[in-house]
Design a protein around this motif. Structure first.
Motif, PDB file in Angstrom:
ATOM      1  N   MET A 209     -11.548 -29.538 -18.086  1.00  0.00           N
ATOM      2  CA  MET A 209     -10.268 -28.905 -18.377  1.00  0.00           C
ATOM      3  C   MET A 209      -9.570 -29.563 -19.572  1.00  0.00           C
ATOM      4  O   MET A 209      -8.907 -28.899 -20.369  1.00  0.00           O
ATOM      5  N   HIS A 210      -9.717 -30.867 -19.702  1.00  0.00           N
ATOM      6  CA  HIS A 210      -9.031 -31.595 -20.793  1.00  0.00           C
ATOM      7  C   HIS A 210      -9.919 -31.730 -22.032  1.00  0.00           C
ATOM      8  O   HIS A 210      -9.555 -32.457 -22.974  1.00  0.00           O
TER       9      HIS A 210
ATOM     10  N   GLN B  78      -8.835 -32.245 -25.864  1.00  0.00           N
ATOM     11  CA  GLN B  78      -7.479 -32.791 -25.940  1.00  0.00           C
ATOM     12  C   GLN B  78      -7.538 -34.298 -26.206  1.00  0.00           C
ATOM     13  O   GLN B  78      -8.422 -34.992 -25.691  1.00  0.00           O
TER      14      GLN B  78
ATOM     15  N   THR C 201      -3.687 -31.143 -14.994  1.00  0.00           N
ATOM     16  CA  THR C 201      -4.457 -29.926 -15.286  1.00  0.00           C
ATOM     17  C   THR C 201      -3.596 -28.665 -15.251  1.00  0.00           C
ATOM     18  O   THR C 201      -3.728 -27.788 -16.106  1.00  0.00           O
TER      19      THR C 201
ATOM     20  N   THR D 292      -3.555 -27.553 -19.062  1.00  0.00           N
ATOM     21  CA  THR D 292      -4.811 -26.830 -19.279  1.00  0.00           C
ATOM     22  C   THR D 292      -4.700 -25.416 -18.701  1.00  0.00           C
ATOM     23  O   THR D 292      -3.671 -25.030 -18.167  1.00  0.00           O
ATOM     24  N   ARG D 293      -5.793 -24.684 -18.769  1.00  0.00           N
ATOM     25  CA  ARG D 293      -5.803 -23.309 -18.244  1.00  0.00           C
ATOM     26  C   ARG D 293      -5.939 -23.266 -16.731  1.00  0.00           C
ATOM     27  O   ARG D 293      -5.908 -22.187 -16.120  1.00  0.00           O
TER      28      ARG D 293
END
Length: 705
Positions: free
Chosen positions: A33-34, A37, A74, A78-79
């Motif tokens: 998820m990251h 980044q 998250t 994140t998405r």
């Protein structure tokens, strides 16, 4: 970055039955998820959640807490969604991650009203599951450890928020090690010169005296050996911020501080704790007033220990804490000890506090708060307070914050007892109501029918519960008078901007400020709990722009680009007075009047002095100056005083009663002014009033920042 197998090993050290596959899946999901980044330092962002999880393993927390740490950013960054996490890791983890996300979005250092509401939300989150706060504290700790990568202004903001909120909260939860580290990391940002000075003095002291900690540790072990007591002894120098705070509180230099070393003795049983205490006191002289027995009277967060301070080698004061191993586990983990694991099962520590009961005790005090200000005051008093234990005539224990008075004792029993209090006996002796209570004292409250709280009591009491009860009673008793005065203040304030304070306008403003309908806003105005400027701003925010007036941020000339000026509260300089700036690294420039007595402290630091001057244009009336005014105690006098100030186009930002006598009042009025000429006009108008006996400007060194 710690890889997944190393993290699993950290968890397995205390919980061999951990769900390894779930940890691996959470690690992989968080990293995915990251992906892409980065942190401000340039490193991969996922290093942060992993380090937060590692901090929680030091407290031996359960799998749900470790997985929450891996996923705590998250939903926000994140998405990933709440539903995704719930489907993969279950509702428990999803609720925890969602709770941490909501806490992250709270701006706890914002304006007072919003800050109070956010504190309320923080405590609501705590009441649902305290592990949310444990993850958030670990998150803040890692962010503070890596704060150097942030912009300087962001560092100061985060450090101040940490010092004001998160460090005291960690201490209130019993996690003293975390409180000390958070304070020291914040201190490094807010006052690097002060911290470095403390460290340099420590190095010099060690060079002059040698390893004091080892010598005293050996002395203690020798005494315990002579008594055949088995125990571990640990010693250390106190943290720089702890020493700095002692220097500030006691007004002493480093060389005069004696108790800068702390020692901890960990033994096997309660009986051994008291045997150790006897051995220590036989060998060294105890310091009066520095003994606390938290074994017989534990703190509400489960903390148990004996504290004593003795005169050790060369007359140096030494603080010693004595506790068992189980007590030590709770002392290190605090409320978090409830979730700690050992050998794959939940640790059964008899001293670990039930989080539900603890949070219920903590929030009980805040339920009665009627407005944001009272709630915020209660929160801060509770988080920063140290405790004293006193007894009722029946022998029941009453816990109060350090500095509490018999009035606090009375209100802690029942509001009715506090309201009707006329006196108190401490250990059988009649004492004034402002007496500060000490540990172990027995208190008897004397009451009388018809007695009502006095305004001066607010300055006497130390607890939020007592302050709230007194204010409520005063509002009810003086409500009509406050409403009348508030209406006059509103009239003058609205006329100042060419508007009328109609009932509809005031009702709209009241709703906008969260005070409901009716005359509550007028009562708050009359009791100086609400500012007229805030009422005007609530209705007419566009009128807060002051045309051609000099903006407050550019009112001072001589500063470098980006430097933030702040008026010193000790002298409250205003345009028209000669001024000088004192620079504070990372905190901007403090502006003093050239004749301010506080400047004597900086005579040997010429590099910090900045030559400043006021802008020559028309200044806005935003420069608060405190006036001490003595007036006749007659009907309508206070209203006329407020009207006089309003007629001079000045705004009253605060009003406090300092002394109430049958024939006169002494009040402190904070007036917002344009410049020195404006100040003279206001004072001249007040002096000409026949019911005003004296007017003087206050300049107070005690109000230095």
């Amino acid at each position: 970055m710690i890889d997944v197998e190393d993290l699993i090993a950290l968890v397995r050290n205390y919980n061999p039955k951990t769900n390894v596959e779930m940890l691996r899946e959470a690690y992989a999901y968080g990293r995915e998820m990251h992906s892409g980044q980065t942190r401000q330092s340039g490193e991969e962002y996922f290093t942060h959640p992993v380090e937060v999880a590692a901090i929680l393993t030091e407290q031996r927390l359960d799998d749900a807490s470790i997985i929450t740490a891996l996923l705590h950013d998250t939903i926000e960054d994140t998405r990933s969604t709440y539903g995704d996490i719930s489907n993969r890791f279950g509702n428990e983890v999803a609720e925890l991650v969602d709770g941490v996300t909501k806490l992250t979005n709270l701006q706890l250092s914002s304006s007072e009203t919003k800050q109070a509401e956010n504190f309320r939300k923080l405590f609501m989150a705590m009441s649902k599951d305290l592990r949310v706060i444990l993850v958030k504290l670990a998150d803040r700790l890692h962010n503070m450890r890596t704060i150097k990568s942030m912009k300087p202004e962001k560092q100061v903001q985060k450090a101040r928020e940490t010092m004001d909120i998160f460090a005291p909260l960690a201490g209130r939860m019993g996690m003293q090690w975390m409180r000390e580290e958070l304070e020291d990391l914040a201190f490094r940002v807010l006052n690097p010169d002060g911290r470095n000075s403390i460290i340099r003095r420590f190095i010099t002291l060690q060079r002059e005296t040698g390893d004091v900690v080892k010598r005293i540790t050996d002395d203690i072990q020798t005494e315990l050996g002579a008594e055949s007591i088995t125990a571990d002894v640990f010693g250390r120098a106190k943290k720089p911020y702890s020493i700095w705070r002692k220097m500030e509180e006691k007004g002493q230099s480093f060389s005069r501080l004696s108790d800068i070393y702390g020692f901890r003795i960990i033994c096997e049983s309660d009986g051994d704790c008291y045997r150790v205490l006897g051995a220590i006191h036989r060998r060294w002289r105890s310091v009066p007033g520095r003994f606390k027995d938290y074994i017989s009277q534990p703190k509400s967060n489960g903390y148990r220990s004996i504290h004593t301070t003795v005169s050790g080698r060369d007359g140096k004061r030494v603080e010693i804490q004595i506790r068992t191993r189980q007590m030590h586990e709770v002392a290190e983990s605090g409320v978090a000890a409830h979730w700690s694991y050992r050998d794959g099962v939940r640790a059964q520590n008899p001293f670990a506090v039930d989080p539900a009961r603890w949070i219920a005790q903590l929030t009980e005090r805040f339920e009665a708060a009627e407005d944001h200000g009272e709630f915020l005051e209660n929160v801060k008093l509770e988080m920063y307070s140290d405790k004293v234990f006193c007894f009722t005539p029946k022998g029941e224990v009453v816990k109060l914050p350090k500095g509490a008075t018999p009035l606090d004792f009375a209100y802690s029993i029942h509001t009715r007892i506090g309201d009707s209090c006329v006196g108190a006996k401490v250990d059988g002796v009649r004492v004034p109501l402002w007496t500060r209570l000490k540990n172990g004292q027995s208190v008897v409250i004397l009451t009388a029918e018809g007695q009502r709280p006095q305004a001066a009591w607010i300055e006497i009491v130390a607890t939020g519960r007592a302050k709230g009860a007194i204010r409520k009673s005063l509002r009810e008793e003086n409500r009509e008078r406050y409403i009348k005065l508030g209406r006059e203040l509103a009239r003058v304030g609205f006329e100042h901007i060419g508007k009328k304070a109609t009932d509809k306008a005031l009702s709209t403003a009241s709703k906008q400020m969260g005070l409901g309908e009716g005359e509550e806003l007028l009562a708050r105005l009359g009791s100086a709990e609400v500012n007229v400027r805030d009422v005007v701003r609530a209705l007419y925010p566009e009128l807060d722009v002051r045309g051609d007036e000099v903006d407050a941020k550019s009112a001072v000339l001589g500063l470098d680009a980006g430097e933030q000026p702040h008026r010193a509260q000790c002298c409250q300089p205003c345009p028209g007075e000669r001024i000088v700036g004192i620079s504070y690294r990372g905190q901007g420039v403090l502006i003093h009047a050239i004749d301010c007595a506080a400047l004597e402290e900086f005579e040997d630091q010429p590099d910090r002095w900045i030559d400043l001057q006021w802008h020559s244009g028309q200044h806005a009336a935003v420069h608060a100056v405190s006036l001490a005014v003595t007036i006749s105690n007659d009907a309508g006098v206070l209203g006329r005083i407020c009207t006089l100030i309003g007629e001079q186009k000045a705004n009253i930002s605060d009003l406090k009663f300092r002394d109430r006598k049958p024939d006169f009042y002494r009040i402190i009025i904070d007036v917002e002014l344009r410049d020195l000429e404006h100040l003279h006009a206001v004072m001249l108008a007040l002096e000409a009033e026949s019911d005003v006996a004296r007017v003087r400007r206050i300049r107070d060194l005690d109000r230095r920042p």
